[in-house]
Each structure stands twice: as structure tokens, then as C-alpha cells.
Design a protein around this motif. Structure first.
Motif, PDB file in Angstrom:
ATOM      1  N   LEU A 171      38.568  60.330 100.095  1.00 56.62           N
ATOM      2  CA  LEU A 171      39.879  59.726  99.880  1.00 56.62           C
ATOM      3  C   LEU A 171      40.136  58.611 100.890  1.00 56.62           C
ATOM      4  N   ASP A 177      40.117  58.822  93.660  1.00 60.09           N
ATOM      5  CA  ASP A 177      41.540  58.544  93.462  1.00 60.09           C
ATOM      6  C   ASP A 177      42.412  59.755  93.793  1.00 60.09           C
ATOM      7  N   ILE A 178      41.904  60.946  93.474  1.00 57.51           N
ATOM      8  CA  ILE A 178      42.660  62.180  93.681  1.00 57.51           C
ATOM      9  C   ILE A 178      41.746  63.198  94.337  1.00 57.51           C
ATOM     10  N   LEU A 190      46.941  60.126 104.358  1.00 56.46           N
ATOM     11  CA  LEU A 190      46.949  60.733 103.040  1.00 56.46           C
ATOM     12  C   LEU A 190      48.290  61.407 102.780  1.00 56.46           C
ATOM     13  N   ARG A 302      46.299  62.357  97.962  1.00 55.08           N
ATOM     14  CA  ARG A 302      46.097  60.971  97.562  1.00 55.08           C
ATOM     15  C   ARG A 302      46.232  60.083  98.786  1.00 55.08           C
ATOM     16  N   LYS A 303      45.741  58.883  98.684  1.00 50.70           N
ATOM     17  CA  LYS A 303      45.891  57.932  99.771  1.00 50.70           C
ATOM     18  C   LYS A 303      47.349  57.471  99.802  1.00 50.70           C
ATOM     19  N   GLN A 308      49.570  54.392  91.696  1.00 50.05           N
ATOM     20  CA  GLN A 308      48.938  55.363  90.814  1.00 50.05           C
ATOM     21  C   GLN A 308      48.927  54.832  89.390  1.00 50.05           C
ATOM     22  N   GLU A 312      45.888  58.273  86.092  1.00 54.29           N
ATOM     23  CA  GLU A 312      45.890  59.164  87.255  1.00 54.29           C
ATOM     24  C   GLU A 312      47.100  60.094  87.205  1.00 54.29           C
ATOM     25  N   GLU A 316      46.881  64.137  87.096  1.00 52.52           N
ATOM     26  CA  GLU A 316      47.536  64.915  88.145  1.00 52.52           C
ATOM     27  C   GLU A 316      48.578  65.862  87.566  1.00 52.52           C
TER      28      GLU A 316
END
Length: 330
Positions: A171, A177-178, A190, A302-303, A308, A312, A316
């Protein structure tokens, strides 16, 4: 006299420039009109040419025949050539046939582009990369995917299973991405969202004395037992657990190796219940710990600050819903 002369020179200059100015304005306006009407012109031409009559073409487009006729007239005026040989619009000229071929090619590309944009905006298209701890990859992810097969048809879902430390690193470097893992304080920029808890328990061979007990295992029950430590159990904060791990002279990080040692009755280990479910070791015994705080907190990571994509968000949200359903089912 001088005033009249100067005024006349100015008027002459304006009159001289007026055709050029009008031409430039006319060309600019036409470019804007052309951009606004181009696809509409193509649709009218295709509908009328394929249906054979102006009225049938207008019906296909849900427009009046007069509106379609006006659009085609503007198209022909722009080209300076007729598109149809007769007013009945049932036969194309050579120019019309060529324009139709090019127009329908452009319409196909335009419609595909519009669909791709709409699919992406509604989460029906995209590429989502996930890094997930093995226990979640083996239990939650198959159920999530099975429940959302239709919604995920156009989404490329890439799932990698790895330990929590590796998930955080992937990440951090933007390679996924996740992430779904355990993290208390990342310090890696994060953001986290609680997903589920997974209670720890003691895993033993059937021949170990603890296997015969039925009540939850206390920390004191483990004091005289050889512990095979692992990276998951090492994170339990209870002082007695910390002491057990300090005294342990055997540790392993691969789940297969850990369970093989337990199976050989070398010692016992402490693992989250879901990690044991993933391997389904019928020849081993799992007993819950008495300590209610001995649980693994699993989070969606997530970052921080990263935008998003709709795909995504869809993935999620679907994972969260799947976990909720699994929890309700016990």
C-alpha cells in the motif's frame, strides 16, 4: 478638414477589415456548430439510410421527420454535396455511401467510448488490486466474489495474499489499491476502516494434554507448555502472552510449517481462528483462549488521501457487506 480626413481613413480601414473579421467569426462559429451537430448528423444519416425512408429513420431516432430532414440538409450544405439521389431518401449518392461508412464507424467508436465512461463512473469497469492476509483470502474473498459475479464481470480484480507487514508495504508503495490486514499504528500514511475481529485460540495435536480439555485455555494453562511462536501471536498485548513469547525458543512464520510442527507434537501454537479455518486441519485441535481481548483486528486499509475509483468503492463496499453477512450467520 483634418478630422473628416482622419475619420474617413478609419472608416476605410474598418471597411477593408470587415470581410476578414466576418470570415474569422463565421469560421469559428461554424467549428462550434460542427462539433455540436457532428454525431447527430451521423445518427440521422445512418437511421435514414438503413431504414430507407425519412419517416422510418425519424421513428428510429424518436424525432419528427422535419427535424431529421433539417439536420440532413445542414449536413449536405456543409459538405456541398447531396447525400441522397432523391428526396425519398431511399438511395445514397456515391458521396453519401462513403460518408455513411465513415459515419457509422465513428458512431460505433463514440458509443463504445460513452459506454466505457459510464461503466467506469458506475463502478462497472476498472482494475482493482488487493493485498489480503491469507485467512481473509481463503474465506471472505471467495464468498464475496461468488455473491458479486454479475457486478464484477467487467472489473479486473487482482488479489494477492501476503502477511500484514507486506500488505502495508504494498500500500505504501502504491502497488495495490486496497489492503486487508492487521495494523495498529502504521505511521505509513494509511487510512483504516475496521472490518472484523478474529479471536485467537490454541492449536494442538490430538495427543497433547490440552486437547482433552473442553474449557477455554487460560494463559496460566500455557506456562508449562512449549510454545511455537509466530508473527500473528506475537502481537497479542497481554503481559503473560508477551512473557510466553519471550521464553519461546522456537518460532515459524509459514502457516504450513507451524502446523506441521504442531502435528508432530513438538509444541502448541496460538493462531487466529480464521487462519485455522483456511487450512481445515482435521487432525488438529483448536481451543479458544479465555482472554476476551486476545483477538486480531482486521482492517480495510487504503493510502490516506488517495482518490477512490467507483470500481474500488464497489469492491470495498461488497467486501464489507460479505463480512457482515458471514458474521450474522455465525
Amino acid at each position: 478638414m483634418l478630422y473628416r480626413l482622419a475619420n474617413g481613413l478609419v472608416r476605410n480601414r474598418i471597411d477593408t477589415c470587415r470581410p476578414f473579421i466576418q470570415t474569422k467569426i463565421s469560421e469559428t462559429n461554424f467549428r462550434y456548430i460542427e462539433m455540436a451537430l457532428k454525431i447527430e448528423m451521423f445518427r440521422c444519416l445512418s437511421a435514414v439510410a438503413r431504414s430507407g425512408t425519412l419517416r422510418d429513420g425519424a421513428d428510429l431516432l424518436s424525432k419528427t421527420p422535419s427535424a431529421v430532414s433539417m439536420t440532413l440538409k445542414q449536413f449536405e450544405e456543409h459538405l456541398g454535396q447531396p447525400l441522397f439521389e432523391k428526396d425519398r431518401k431511399n438511395k445514397l449518392t456515391s458521396v453519401g455511401a462513403y460518408v455513411l461508412e465513415q459515419a457509422e464507424r465513428e458512431l460505433q467508436h463514440f458509443d463504445m467510448t460513452v459506454k466505457a465512461i459510464q461503466d467506469f463512473a458506475h463502478g462497472r469497469q476498472g482494475h482493482v488490486r488487493l493485498a489480503v492476509v491469507p485467512s481473509v483470502a481463503g474465506t471472505v474473498m471467495p464468498r464475496f466474489y461468488a455473491q458479486h459475479l454479475h457486478a464484477l464481470e467487467s472489473i479486473h480484480l487482482e488479489v494477492r495474499d501476503m502477511d500484514s507487514t507486506s500488505v502495508l508495504q504494498e500500500l505504501f508503495w502504491g502497488r495495490v489499491d486496497i489492503g486487508i490486514a492487521t495494523s495498529s499504528d502504521t505511521g505509513m500514511g494509511l487510512s483504516s476502516l475496521p472490518l472484523m475481529t478474529d479471536p485467537f485460540g490454541v492449536v494442538t495435536s490430538p495427543d497433547h494434554p490440552l486437547a482433552a480439555e473442553t474449557s477455554p485455555v487460560s494463559w496460566s494453562d500455557l506456562q508449562a507448555t512449549r510454545l511455537i511462536s509466530n508473527s500473528l501471536s506475537a502481537g497479542i498485548a497481554h503481559p503473560e502472552s508477551k512473557d510466553l513469547h519471550r521464553r519461546a525458543n522456537l518460532s515459524a512464520h509459514n502457516l504450513t510449517s507451524i502446523l506441521a510442527m504442531v502435528r508432530a507434537n513438538i509444541g502448541v501454537t496460538i493462531l487466529p481462528e480464521m487462519a485455522v479455518w483456511t487450512t481445515r486441519p482435521d487432525d488438529l485441535v483448536f481451543r479458544p483462549l479465555e482472554d476476551p481481548d486476545a483477538v486480531r483486528q482486521i482492517q480495510i486499509l487504503r493510502k490516506a488521501g488517495a482518490s477512490q475509483s467507483p470500481a474500488e468503492t464497489l469492491v470495498e463496499t461488497g467486501i464489507i457487506k460479505t463480512v457482515q453477512e458471514m458474521t450474522q450467520c455465525g
